[in-house]
Design a protein around this motif. Structure first.
Motif, PDB file in Angstrom:
ATOM      1  N   CYS A 163       0.871  -1.185   0.000  1.00 39.30           N
ATOM      2  CA  CYS A 163       0.000   0.000   0.000  1.00 39.30           C
ATOM      3  C   CYS A 163       0.902   1.228   0.000  1.00 39.30           C
ATOM      4  O   CYS A 163       1.752   1.381   0.887  1.00 39.30           O
ATOM      5  N   VAL A 164       0.729   2.092  -0.982  1.00 39.22           N
ATOM      6  CA  VAL A 164       1.516   3.329  -1.031  1.00 39.22           C
ATOM      7  C   VAL A 164       0.569   4.519  -0.910  1.00 39.22           C
ATOM      8  O   VAL A 164      -0.563   4.483  -1.385  1.00 39.22           O
ATOM      9  N   VAL A 165       1.074   5.570  -0.279  1.00 41.03           N
ATOM     10  CA  VAL A 165       0.277   6.764  -0.036  1.00 41.03           C
ATOM     11  C   VAL A 165       1.102   7.977  -0.440  1.00 41.03           C
ATOM     12  O   VAL A 165       2.268   8.100  -0.038  1.00 41.03           O
ATOM     13  N   GLY A 166       0.523   8.864  -1.225  1.00 41.38           N
ATOM     14  CA  GLY A 166       1.294  10.037  -1.612  1.00 41.38           C
ATOM     15  C   GLY A 166       0.482  11.049  -2.384  1.00 41.38           C
ATOM     16  O   GLY A 166      -0.707  10.862  -2.664  1.00 41.38           O
ATOM     17  N   ASP A 167       1.150  12.135  -2.719  1.00 42.69           N
ATOM     18  CA  ASP A 167       0.546  13.238  -3.465  1.00 42.69           C
ATOM     19  C   ASP A 167       1.654  13.901  -4.268  1.00 42.69           C
ATOM     20  O   ASP A 167       2.564  14.505  -3.690  1.00 42.69           O
ATOM     21  N   ALA A 168       1.593  13.777  -5.581  1.00 37.09           N
ATOM     22  CA  ALA A 168       2.649  14.329  -6.429  1.00 37.09           C
ATOM     23  C   ALA A 168       2.783  15.832  -6.253  1.00 37.09           C
ATOM     24  O   ALA A 168       3.865  16.395  -6.450  1.00 37.09           O
ATOM     25  N   ALA A 169       1.706  16.504  -5.857  1.00 39.11           N
ATOM     26  CA  ALA A 169       1.748  17.953  -5.672  1.00 39.11           C
ATOM     27  C   ALA A 169       2.543  18.359  -4.446  1.00 39.11           C
ATOM     28  O   ALA A 169       2.782  19.551  -4.224  1.00 39.11           O
ATOM     29  N   GLN A 170       2.945  17.383  -3.628  1.00 42.08           N
ATOM     30  CA  GLN A 170       3.746  17.686  -2.448  1.00 42.08           C
ATOM     31  C   GLN A 170       5.174  17.155  -2.566  1.00 42.08           C
ATOM     32  O   GLN A 170       5.848  16.954  -1.561  1.00 42.08           O
ATOM     33  N   THR A 171       5.635  16.959  -3.788  1.00 43.14           N
ATOM     34  CA  THR A 171       7.025  16.556  -4.013  1.00 43.14           C
ATOM     35  C   THR A 171       7.917  17.774  -3.873  1.00 43.14           C
ATOM     36  O   THR A 171       7.896  18.669  -4.707  1.00 43.14           O
ATOM     37  N   ILE A 172       8.708  17.833  -2.808  1.00 41.04           N
ATOM     38  CA  ILE A 172       9.538  19.019  -2.566  1.00 41.04           C
ATOM     39  C   ILE A 172      10.991  18.667  -2.248  1.00 41.04           C
ATOM     40  O   ILE A 172      11.758  19.527  -1.827  1.00 41.04           O
ATOM     41  N   TYR A 173      11.363  17.399  -2.469  1.00 39.33           N
ATOM     42  CA  TYR A 173      12.734  16.995  -2.143  1.00 39.33           C
ATOM     43  C   TYR A 173      13.465  16.427  -3.357  1.00 39.33           C
ATOM     44  O   TYR A 173      14.330  15.572  -3.217  1.00 39.33           O
ATOM     45  N   SER A 174      13.153  16.918  -4.542  1.00 34.80           N
ATOM     46  CA  SER A 174      13.818  16.411  -5.743  1.00 34.80           C
ATOM     47  C   SER A 174      15.327  16.616  -5.682  1.00 34.80           C
ATOM     48  O   SER A 174      16.094  15.819  -6.225  1.00 34.80           O
ATOM     49  N   PHE A 175      15.771  17.684  -5.007  1.00 37.52           N
ATOM     50  CA  PHE A 175      17.202  17.971  -4.921  1.00 37.52           C
ATOM     51  C   PHE A 175      17.955  16.899  -4.155  1.00 37.52           C
ATOM     52  O   PHE A 175      19.180  16.796  -4.235  1.00 37.52           O
ATOM     53  N   THR A 176      17.231  16.077  -3.382  1.00 39.56           N
ATOM     54  CA  THR A 176      17.888  14.977  -2.657  1.00 39.56           C
ATOM     55  C   THR A 176      17.795  13.666  -3.413  1.00 39.56           C
ATOM     56  O   THR A 176      18.248  12.636  -2.915  1.00 39.56           O
ATOM     57  N   GLY A 177      17.208  13.695  -4.601  1.00 39.21           N
ATOM     58  CA  GLY A 177      17.060  12.467  -5.375  1.00 39.21           C
ATOM     59  C   GLY A 177      15.672  11.879  -5.336  1.00 39.21           C
ATOM     60  O   GLY A 177      15.396  10.867  -5.984  1.00 39.21           O
ATOM     61  N   ALA A 178      14.732  12.503  -4.580  1.00 45.65           N
ATOM     62  CA  ALA A 178      13.360  12.009  -4.512  1.00 45.65           C
ATOM     63  C   ALA A 178      12.664  12.238  -5.850  1.00 45.65           C
ATOM     64  O   ALA A 178      12.935  13.216  -6.545  1.00 45.65           O
ATOM     65  N   THR A 179      11.748  11.348  -6.179  1.00 43.50           N
ATOM     66  CA  THR A 179      11.012  11.479  -7.436  1.00 43.50           C
ATOM     67  C   THR A 179       9.603  10.937  -7.268  1.00 43.50           C
ATOM     68  O   THR A 179       9.401   9.892  -6.633  1.00 43.50           O
ATOM     69  N   PRO A 180       8.596  11.627  -7.860  1.00 46.63           N
ATOM     70  CA  PRO A 180       7.221  11.127  -7.798  1.00 46.63           C
ATOM     71  C   PRO A 180       6.932  10.079  -8.866  1.00 46.63           C
ATOM     72  O   PRO A 180       5.810   9.583  -8.957  1.00 46.63           O
ATOM     73  N   ASP A 181       7.941   9.727  -9.684  1.00 42.56           N
ATOM     74  CA  ASP A 181       7.710   8.807 -10.805  1.00 42.56           C
ATOM     75  C   ASP A 181       7.148   7.466 -10.346  1.00 42.56           C
ATOM     76  O   ASP A 181       6.302   6.871 -11.020  1.00 42.56           O
ATOM     77  N   TYR A 182       7.633   6.968  -9.212  1.00 40.65           N
ATOM     78  CA  TYR A 182       7.163   5.662  -8.740  1.00 40.65           C
ATOM     79  C   TYR A 182       5.693   5.719  -8.339  1.00 40.65           C
ATOM     80  O   TYR A 182       4.950   4.755  -8.565  1.00 40.65           O
ATOM     81  N   LEU A 183       5.273   6.828  -7.751  1.00 38.17           N
ATOM     82  CA  LEU A 183       3.862   6.994  -7.405  1.00 38.17           C
ATOM     83  C   LEU A 183       3.014   7.098  -8.668  1.00 38.17           C
ATOM     84  O   LEU A 183       1.969   6.444  -8.791  1.00 38.17           O
ATOM     85  N   LEU A 184       3.463   7.918  -9.621  1.00 40.67           N
ATOM     86  CA  LEU A 184       2.675   8.172 -10.831  1.00 40.67           C
ATOM     87  C   LEU A 184       2.607   6.941 -11.734  1.00 40.67           C
ATOM     88  O   LEU A 184       1.661   6.809 -12.523  1.00 40.67           O
ATOM     89  N   SER A 185       3.603   6.062 -11.637  1.00 41.71           N
ATOM     90  CA  SER A 185       3.609   4.884 -12.505  1.00 41.71           C
ATOM     91  C   SER A 185       3.157   3.618 -11.774  1.00 41.71           C
ATOM     92  O   SER A 185       3.331   2.505 -12.283  1.00 41.71           O
ATOM     93  N   PHE A 186       2.564   3.763 -10.595  1.00 40.77           N
ATOM     94  CA  PHE A 186       2.199   2.609  -9.780  1.00 40.77           C
ATOM     95  C   PHE A 186       1.225   1.685 -10.512  1.00 40.77           C
ATOM     96  O   PHE A 186       1.371   0.462 -10.486  1.00 40.77           O
ATOM     97  N   ARG A 187       0.248   2.274 -11.217  1.00 37.10           N
ATOM     98  CA  ARG A 187      -0.735   1.454 -11.919  1.00 37.10           C
ATOM     99  C   ARG A 187      -0.112   0.726 -13.106  1.00 37.10           C
ATOM    100  O   ARG A 187      -0.590  -0.334 -13.512  1.00 37.10           O
ATOM    101  N   ARG A 188       0.922   1.306 -13.698  1.00 32.03           N
ATOM    102  CA  ARG A 188       1.597   0.607 -14.800  1.00 32.03           C
ATOM    103  C   ARG A 188       2.350  -0.614 -14.279  1.00 32.03           C
ATOM    104  O   ARG A 188       2.416  -1.653 -14.948  1.00 32.03           O
ATOM    105  N   ARG A 189       2.909  -0.478 -13.087  1.00 30.88           N
ATOM    106  CA  ARG A 189       3.641  -1.599 -12.512  1.00 30.88           C
ATOM    107  C   ARG A 189       2.697  -2.660 -11.964  1.00 30.88           C
ATOM    108  O   ARG A 189       2.974  -3.855 -12.059  1.00 30.88           O
TER     109      ARG A 189
END
Length: 710
Positions: free
Chosen positions: A253-279
């Motif tokens: 079970c994953v929980v998230g909100d792409a609109a609250q991605t604020i740590y990209s500078f540390t290597g964080a990415t919302p791609d895994y959340l956005l592509s969850f249904r593809r996986r």
């Protein structure tokens, strides 16, 4: 309490959830993606889901791993699960979970002792730089440390960095080749001294699980069900570890909100959340959009900010969740401009005083900014006004001497109080009163006040836990304190919170000030690409959604008093001004009448103007006084001084600060209008029903004494 929870049917744990939360909590098996907007009760949904699964017999609590991104969030989740009758569930950060596995399996897989964790990279990087004869200053070393952290969470070795980081700006002015050599030298020193850094905890755990199938099988046997909170912020390294934990299973079970991605500078990415249904094509997706935190006015502003960025262009922009407030209407957010940072800080202090005067606790007020360097003016203004504050990210709560003393005293008391009939809050108050706590807060600022605030936070925690857990004992309270100390999950301290926008993630306050909203700070100067600007927009969105009821947005035209005022307000404020009706009216000729358009006229009527000359006001202190800097005061100055003297004496009598009674701007309005009845007093800015009830009669007597003497 525990017995009652066990007797109730499993479905009873779902009572009180809304339809979407209930749908999420009822989906116990298979992949589940919960898209949860700010304030929509995601923690409530996932803790009730786990508790429901445990009570229904679907989950063994000891085989569930809930992963969060902060120790505070993990501690909060454990506390809620215990209250819901599901103790034993592991709720940890990625690093804490990995370190626990590493400590257990290292002697088996590697042998010997586990490397010691390195707290700071700077010292070793300086030594590595000397070996390579690289000139480095402290700022450059910090940049190198950040780049190493990014490389590691992106799973890049020094060699891999050279291949994949060619499009990144070289850190601290060094070219990529020089940085890769420094990176390798740092790794060599670390290995020679049997040390590992924060990122190595994950890397070593990944390596252990990938290289030893027996260890991987044992970990997968231990944990059958996984929950990952804040999934929009996972890094490639964290995702790799999660995949190894899963081992091809789909109980996730994953929980998230792409609109609250604020740590990209540390290597964080919302791609895994956005592509969850593809996986996981069979995954169920539940959207939580009912906002229980913020008023409709705050939510509408947050939605407006995100809607202003249109999809398309070079950077992807997923359609944001449209939040729907579930709260009653509240005050409209305020947006003001100030001549300089000091004026802005003084305005903040005055508004904080007004808020506390109408009953808002200091602990329910936060001032948020883009960079930590902005706090100095705010600290000075609050200190001058005698308002207590706490810097988020400064000295850890459980490291404070008075807190350690308090816990030690409580531990001693628990050894001799087994048969006491006192409640836990009564016992805690009794013990801590000998160390400086009292029911009345000290009127002075400084060390005495800070000590009292720390002890008061312990008292407040005891009171809250006693309400949640009727069977709470002093020993159980001490166990809770020990767990919180280990996780650095501090209770609330009575003081205004000063914090960066990044460190405010996951928190909320009744009143929030977002300051310094000007170009160069929001968005920050180095945000140039569309992706970087989008992240700045999301960061402001996170700031807005921290506010429950009152929201203040402000900017300053100059850094220092007397400056030229060349700063421009943030571009992100443009749609917010439009939403609030604060755009400067544009002269447009309406067909047939040659007058201002209705919309422009309406906006003009909403603008705050000087009561003397009619000039539009933009400075916060001028707006509150309804007078520009050039116009003379309209109030009776003798009455104003009389009221100030009365306020000073009255505040001493109440053992409180003068500003807590009435602000100077409120006294100016009183001196101008000289109200003597309750309806007249309620028309004065800064006086509401509560202040009228507390101080109305004494205030009317003070005004009457002056007018009678005249």
């Amino acid at each position: 309490m525990t017995h009652a929870v066990q007797e109730a049917p499993p479905e009873s744990v779902l009572d009180g959830l809304d339809a979407e939360q209930r749908a999420a909590a009822s989906a116990l098996t298979g992949p589940l993606c919960i898209l949860a907007g700010a304030g929509t009760g995601k923690t409530r949904a996932i803790t009730h889901r786990i508790a429901y699964g445990v009570r229904a017999g679907v989950y063994d609590p000891h085989r569930v791993l809930a992963v969060t991104f902060t120790a505070r969030a993990a501690a909060e989740m454990r506390s809620r699960l215990t209250a819901l009758g599901a103790p034993g569930v592991q709720a940890r950060t990625f690093h804490a979970a990995a370190l626990r596995q590493l400590q257990y399996f290292w002697p088996i897989t590697v042998g010997g002792s586990l490397p010691q964790i390195l707290d700071y990279k700077i010292k070793l990087l300086a030594e590595a730089g000397k070996r390579l004869r690289m000139t480095t200053d402290r700022a450059g070393l910090r940049d190198f440390a950040s780049e190493i952290e990014w490389a590691k969470v992106s799973t890049l070795t020094p060699e891999g960095y050279l291949l994949h980081a060619t499009d990144r700006e070289a850190p601290a002015g060094a070219d990529h080749q020089a940085f890769a050599r420094l990176y390798q030298a740092y790794e060599d020193i670390k290995e020679d001294r049997h040390l590992m850094d924060f990122e190595d905890v994950l890397l070593f755990t990944v390596g252990m699980l990938e290289s030893d199938e027996r260890v991987a099988a044992q970990v997968r046997q231990q944990y059958r069900h996984f929950v990952v909170d804040e999934y929009q912020d996972v890094s490639p390294l964290q995702q790799r570890l999660l995949d190894l934990w899963l081992g091809g299973r789909d109980e996730l079970c994953v929980v998230g909100d792409a609109a609250q991605t604020i740590y990209s500078f540390t290597g964080a990415t919302p791609d895994y959340l956005l592509s969850f249904r593809r996986r996981f094509p069979e995954a169920e997706v539940v959207k939580l959009v009912r906002d229980y935190r913020s008023t409709p006015e705050v939510v509408k502003l947050a939605n407006t900010l995100l809607a202003d960025r249109r999809p398309g262009g070079a950077a992807s922009w997923p359609a944001p969740l449209q939040l729907i407030s579930q709260r009653r209407a509240g005050p409209s957010p305020e947006l003001t401009e100030h001549p300089d940072d000091d004026a802005e800080a003084s305005w903040v202090a005055e508004k904080v005083a007004d808020a506390t005067g109408t009953g808002t606790p200091l602990s329910e007020i936060a001032v948020l900014y883009r960079t930590n360097g902005q706090s100095q003016a705010l600290e000075q203004a609050l200190a001058t006004a005698g308002i207590s504050y706490q810097l988020r990210g400064s000295e850890r709560f459980f490291s404070r001497p008075e807190v350690r003393e308090g816990i030690a005293a409580l531990r001693t008391s628990s050894l001799i109080a087994d048969d006491s009939t006192e409640s836990v809050p009564e016992a805690v108050r009794g013990v801590l009163s000998s160390l400086g706590w009292s029911s009345q807060s000290p009127s002075s600022a400084g060390a005495v006040r800070e000590r009292w605030e720390s002890l008061a936070a312990l008292v407040g925690l005891a009171e809250r836990l006693a309400e949640e857990r009727p069977q709470l004992t002093l020993k159980l309270f001490l166990t809770e304190l020990e767990e919180r100390s280990a996780a650095q999950h501090a209770p609330t301290v009575e003081g205004v919170t000063l914090a960066s926008l990044h460190s405010a993630k996951g928190l909320e306050w009744d009143a929030v000030f977002l300051v310094g909203l000007c170009e160069g700070l929001m968005p920050i100067t180095f945000a140039q690409s569309q992706e970087e600007l989008d992240e700045e927009r999301r960061l402001l969105y996170v700031g807005i959604t921290r506010a429950k009821t009152r929201l203040y947005l402000s900017s300053a035209a100059a850094r220092h008093p007397g400056g030229r005022g060349r700063r421009k307000s943030s571009r992100f404020l443009i749609p917010l001004r439009r939403e609030l009706g604060l755009e400067e009216p544009t002269r447009r000729i309406a067909p047939g009448n040659g007058k201002l358009s209705v919309n422009a006229a309406a906006r003009k009527r909403k603008a705050a103007v000087c009561a003397g000359c009619g000039e539009v006001l933009t400075v916060g202190t001028q707006i509150s006084r309804r007078r520009c800097a050039e116009c003379p005061p309209r109030y009776d100055e003798d009455l104003f001084e009389h009221l100030r003297a009365w306020r000073r004496g009255y505040a001493q009598e109440l053992e409180t600060r003068a500003f807590m009674v009435f602000s100077d701007s409120t006294l100016e309005h009183l001196a101008e209008h000289k109200p003597l009845s309750d309806p007249e007093l309620l028309k004065i800015p800064g006086i509401g029903e509560r202040k009228l009830e507390l101080h109305g009669e004494r205030l009317k007597a003070a005004i009457r004494a002056f007018t009678d003497a005249g």
